[in-house]
Every structure is written in C-alpha cells, then in structure tokens.
Write a protein that holds these residues in place. Sequence first.
Motif, PDB file in Angstrom:
ATOM      1  N   LEU A 149     -43.420  22.001  24.020  1.00 23.28           N
ATOM      2  CA  LEU A 149     -44.869  22.036  24.252  1.00 23.28           C
ATOM      3  C   LEU A 149     -45.499  23.137  23.406  1.00 23.28           C
ATOM      4  O   LEU A 149     -44.846  24.135  23.084  1.00 23.28           O
ATOM      5  CB  LEU A 149     -45.175  22.315  25.726  1.00 23.28           C
ATOM      6  CG  LEU A 149     -44.573  21.395  26.788  1.00 23.28           C
ATOM      7  CD1 LEU A 149     -44.902  21.925  28.180  1.00 23.28           C
ATOM      8  CD2 LEU A 149     -45.079  19.981  26.618  1.00 23.28           C
ATOM      9  N   GLU A 150     -46.759  22.961  23.104  1.00 22.99           N
ATOM     10  CA  GLU A 150     -47.502  24.038  22.439  1.00 22.99           C
ATOM     11  C   GLU A 150     -48.979  23.941  22.783  1.00 22.99           C
ATOM     12  O   GLU A 150     -49.481  22.856  23.128  1.00 22.99           O
ATOM     13  CB  GLU A 150     -47.304  23.999  20.928  1.00 22.99           C
ATOM     14  CG  GLU A 150     -47.952  22.826  20.218  1.00 22.99           C
ATOM     15  CD  GLU A 150     -48.028  23.036  18.711  1.00 22.99           C
ATOM     16  OE1 GLU A 150     -48.024  24.196  18.258  1.00 22.99           O
ATOM     17  OE2 GLU A 150     -48.126  22.029  17.985  1.00 22.99           O
ATOM     18  N   THR A 165     -41.686  31.726  18.105  1.00 23.95           N
ATOM     19  CA  THR A 165     -41.104  32.184  19.370  1.00 23.95           C
ATOM     20  C   THR A 165     -41.151  31.032  20.358  1.00 23.95           C
ATOM     21  O   THR A 165     -42.212  30.411  20.536  1.00 23.95           O
ATOM     22  CB  THR A 165     -41.870  33.387  19.935  1.00 23.95           C
ATOM     23  OG1 THR A 165     -41.725  34.495  19.043  1.00 23.95           O
ATOM     24  CG2 THR A 165     -41.319  33.792  21.303  1.00 23.95           C
ATOM     25  N   ILE A 166     -40.024  30.736  20.984  1.00 26.97           N
ATOM     26  CA  ILE A 166     -39.935  29.624  21.937  1.00 26.97           C
ATOM     27  C   ILE A 166     -39.606  30.189  23.311  1.00 26.97           C
ATOM     28  O   ILE A 166     -38.593  30.876  23.485  1.00 26.97           O
ATOM     29  CB  ILE A 166     -38.836  28.621  21.523  1.00 26.97           C
ATOM     30  CG1 ILE A 166     -39.068  28.125  20.096  1.00 26.97           C
ATOM     31  CG2 ILE A 166     -38.792  27.444  22.499  1.00 26.97           C
ATOM     32  CD1 ILE A 166     -37.916  27.318  19.525  1.00 26.97           C
ATOM     33  N   TYR A 167     -40.457  29.914  24.266  1.00 35.79           N
ATOM     34  CA  TYR A 167     -40.207  30.329  25.646  1.00 35.79           C
ATOM     35  C   TYR A 167     -39.487  29.195  26.379  1.00 35.79           C
ATOM     36  O   TYR A 167     -39.860  28.021  26.246  1.00 35.79           O
ATOM     37  CB  TYR A 167     -41.526  30.639  26.371  1.00 35.79           C
ATOM     38  CG  TYR A 167     -42.311  31.769  25.747  1.00 35.79           C
ATOM     39  CD1 TYR A 167     -41.952  33.102  25.961  1.00 35.79           C
ATOM     40  CD2 TYR A 167     -43.421  31.511  24.941  1.00 35.79           C
ATOM     41  CE1 TYR A 167     -42.675  34.154  25.385  1.00 35.79           C
ATOM     42  CE2 TYR A 167     -44.159  32.545  24.363  1.00 35.79           C
ATOM     43  CZ  TYR A 167     -43.773  33.852  24.587  1.00 35.79           C
ATOM     44  OH  TYR A 167     -44.491  34.887  24.021  1.00 35.79           O
ATOM     45  N   ALA A 215     -48.949  29.328  21.939  1.00 34.44           N
ATOM     46  CA  ALA A 215     -47.617  29.506  22.537  1.00 34.44           C
ATOM     47  C   ALA A 215     -46.808  28.221  22.409  1.00 34.44           C
ATOM     48  O   ALA A 215     -47.353  27.110  22.416  1.00 34.44           O
ATOM     49  CB  ALA A 215     -47.756  29.905  23.998  1.00 34.44           C
ATOM     50  N   ILE A 216     -45.482  28.391  22.324  1.00 35.78           N
ATOM     51  CA  ILE A 216     -44.559  27.253  22.220  1.00 35.78           C
ATOM     52  C   ILE A 216     -43.494  27.417  23.293  1.00 35.78           C
ATOM     53  O   ILE A 216     -43.006  28.535  23.535  1.00 35.78           O
ATOM     54  CB  ILE A 216     -43.888  27.203  20.836  1.00 35.78           C
ATOM     55  CG1 ILE A 216     -44.953  27.038  19.740  1.00 35.78           C
ATOM     56  CG2 ILE A 216     -42.881  26.048  20.756  1.00 35.78           C
ATOM     57  CD1 ILE A 216     -44.408  27.234  18.330  1.00 35.78           C
ATOM     58  N   ALA A 217     -43.129  26.328  23.940  1.00 38.81           N
ATOM     59  CA  ALA A 217     -42.128  26.409  25.013  1.00 38.81           C
ATOM     60  C   ALA A 217     -41.315  25.133  25.060  1.00 38.81           C
ATOM     61  O   ALA A 217     -41.761  24.062  24.600  1.00 38.81           O
ATOM     62  CB  ALA A 217     -42.794  26.654  26.358  1.00 38.81           C
TER      63      ALA A 217
END
Length: 357
Positions: A149-150, A165-167, A215-217
């Motif tokens: 997701l972002e 950065t990947i959460y 943000a990216i996760a």
Amino acid sequence: MKSNMKRLLALILVCAMAMAMLTGCGKKEENQPENTPSESQTNQDDGDQTPEPKVEDEEKEKLDINVAALKGPTIMGMVKLMKDSDDGTTANNYNVTVAGAADEVTAGLMKGDISIAAIPSNLASVLYNKSEGKVKVAAINTLGVLYILETGDSIQSVEDLKGKTIYTTGKGTTPEYTLNYLLTSYGLDPEKDVTIEFKSEAAEVVSLLAGTENAIAMLPQPQVTIAMSQNEKLRVALDVTKEWEAKAENGSTITTGVIAVNAKFLEEHPEAVEQFLTEYEASAKYANENIDETAALLEQYDIFKAGVAKKAIPMCNITFIRGDEMKTKLNGYLEVLFEQNPQAVGGKLPADDFYLK
C-alpha cells in the motif's frame, strides 16, 4: 330254504364289508389337512416368491467432528459450512472452534482432540515434523493475502520499491520471508536497496500510514481494508501474490492457509474426511460467489464485521486446491521459507506423505 339262508348271509357279509371300507375312507379323509399343498407345489411356490429387499441405505449415524480455524482469512471459506452444520444439513456434525492464536490449535491437532483444522501452511509443516507425521495437509484453502500500500502514486512495480522505506509486521515470520523473496526475485537486496521497518501490530502500521506523507507498507487482509477505510489517500500499489507468481520458477505461489488433518482420524474415518473436503469446497465457492451473504455470516459468528468482510473477501484469495497442484504450489512455497529459515517449516521440508493425495 337253506339256499335262501345262504343268499341272505352272503348279502349281509357283502354289506358289512362295504360299510367297513366306507368307514376307513372317511377316517383317512378326516385326518388329511385341508388345503395342504403337495411338496412339489410348495417348492414351486417358494421359487415364485420374491424375497423382501434388504434395507441397505438406511441413514448412517453422523459423526461429531472437532474442527478448528484461526480467526483470519483462513476461516472465511469455512463460514458457510459452519452454518450448514448448525442447520443439520452436513454429512456430519462439525464442532468448530474459532481460535485467536495458533497455540490454541497445535496441541489438539497433533493429539487428535482436533480432527481437522484451517491453519497457516508453514504451521502445518512444523506440526508434521514435530509430531513425526501425525498431521497431514489435505488442501490449500487460502492463497496470498499480502499487499503493498502507499499514500502516494510512485509504486507501479516491485523495482520501484528501491530506496524506499516499507512498514510491515511479522519480523522473523512468513511476511518477512515473503517480502525478502519478492525483493530478491526482482533484483533488489532487502538489506541494501530498501529499508524495512517492522512493527509489532498491524494497527501501528495503519497509524503510520495515516500520519506519514508518501508512506509505503505491506499488510495482509483484512488489515488492508481496515487501513483503507481509515485513510482515503491509501491505494493498493501491488498484489504480492501476483508479483510472486510472475517470477516463480518452481510453480509455487504464496499459500497462506491449508486444511490440515490428524493422521489417525484420517486413517479411521477416510470417508468422513472426504465428505468434509467436498463440503468445504462448496463452502469456499459460496464465499467467492455470495460475498454479501458470506460477510453477514462472518459477522454472525463474530469473526469480522460485515462491512470489512464485504470489501476484504474479494482480495483474500479464498480457494480450494488438492492433489498434485496443491503439492507443487505448497512445496515450492515451503522451499522458499526453508531457504531463509529452516525453522519456519519445522527444521526440514516435509516428506511426500505430508500431502494427502
């Protein structure tokens, strides 16, 4: 005169003999039973009679089977089966336990207190090795449920993750191994080309997505749906399962969940296991084709809220795969996990008898 007397005596003697003969015949007829068929008649009648049919299709007594499933995507395909069992329309009675954690299922499945369970695929391998073959896998019931997701629009391919950065969650477990394999398959070094920040809970990741620009996760369903409902800027950038399959060379795919069976129960009740699998397949098909009704059942059984389930079901890859296809996909996935951490599958890859054919 004498001549007349002789004639009279002769006549009396003839009459006496005739009376005696009549009396003997009468007694014989009295002793003969009325309407008694002859032996030949009896045998003929017996041959003509059709024997009464044996009742072989009488309803068999239902078995009470203890079933368990973890509260997550792996139970979504089972919920219709749960309802059918409660309604008494299944082949056997299924007493389903919805567990919040794996340790609520593991011991029972190995011991036989639980006969059938929907559990993570690598856990099935761990239990097989730990119990020395007392747990077998019968079918894949859930494929991959992980998504990237972002909040921006910069990720269109796996290669676009370079420098980002990947959460995520799941350090030291299958989500980490899956992400590492995915990045490596597309030429990225997980330790150098990206920064992976692990959080203990999905809720932390969801919170970060809401408060961080671009943000990216990586999250699983239904947390993806929950996160998107709280942040309208979020979008699904990548389906991890599809990206995996695009690069997989061993025919594998991400297999989130499987149907595992206690080996002793399988040996003693093979027909009951087959009946369960047939009914489960129909239940999984129902879940994919009747999303609103399945979502309502998931809320009825206090598993997920209907609103969340309705959006999550199409992205949960609910399936039913058996036989050689199951073995190819699952074995390839377990090989990937084994290469990164043998303990993720119980120290060694399971033997062929792990897979129910």
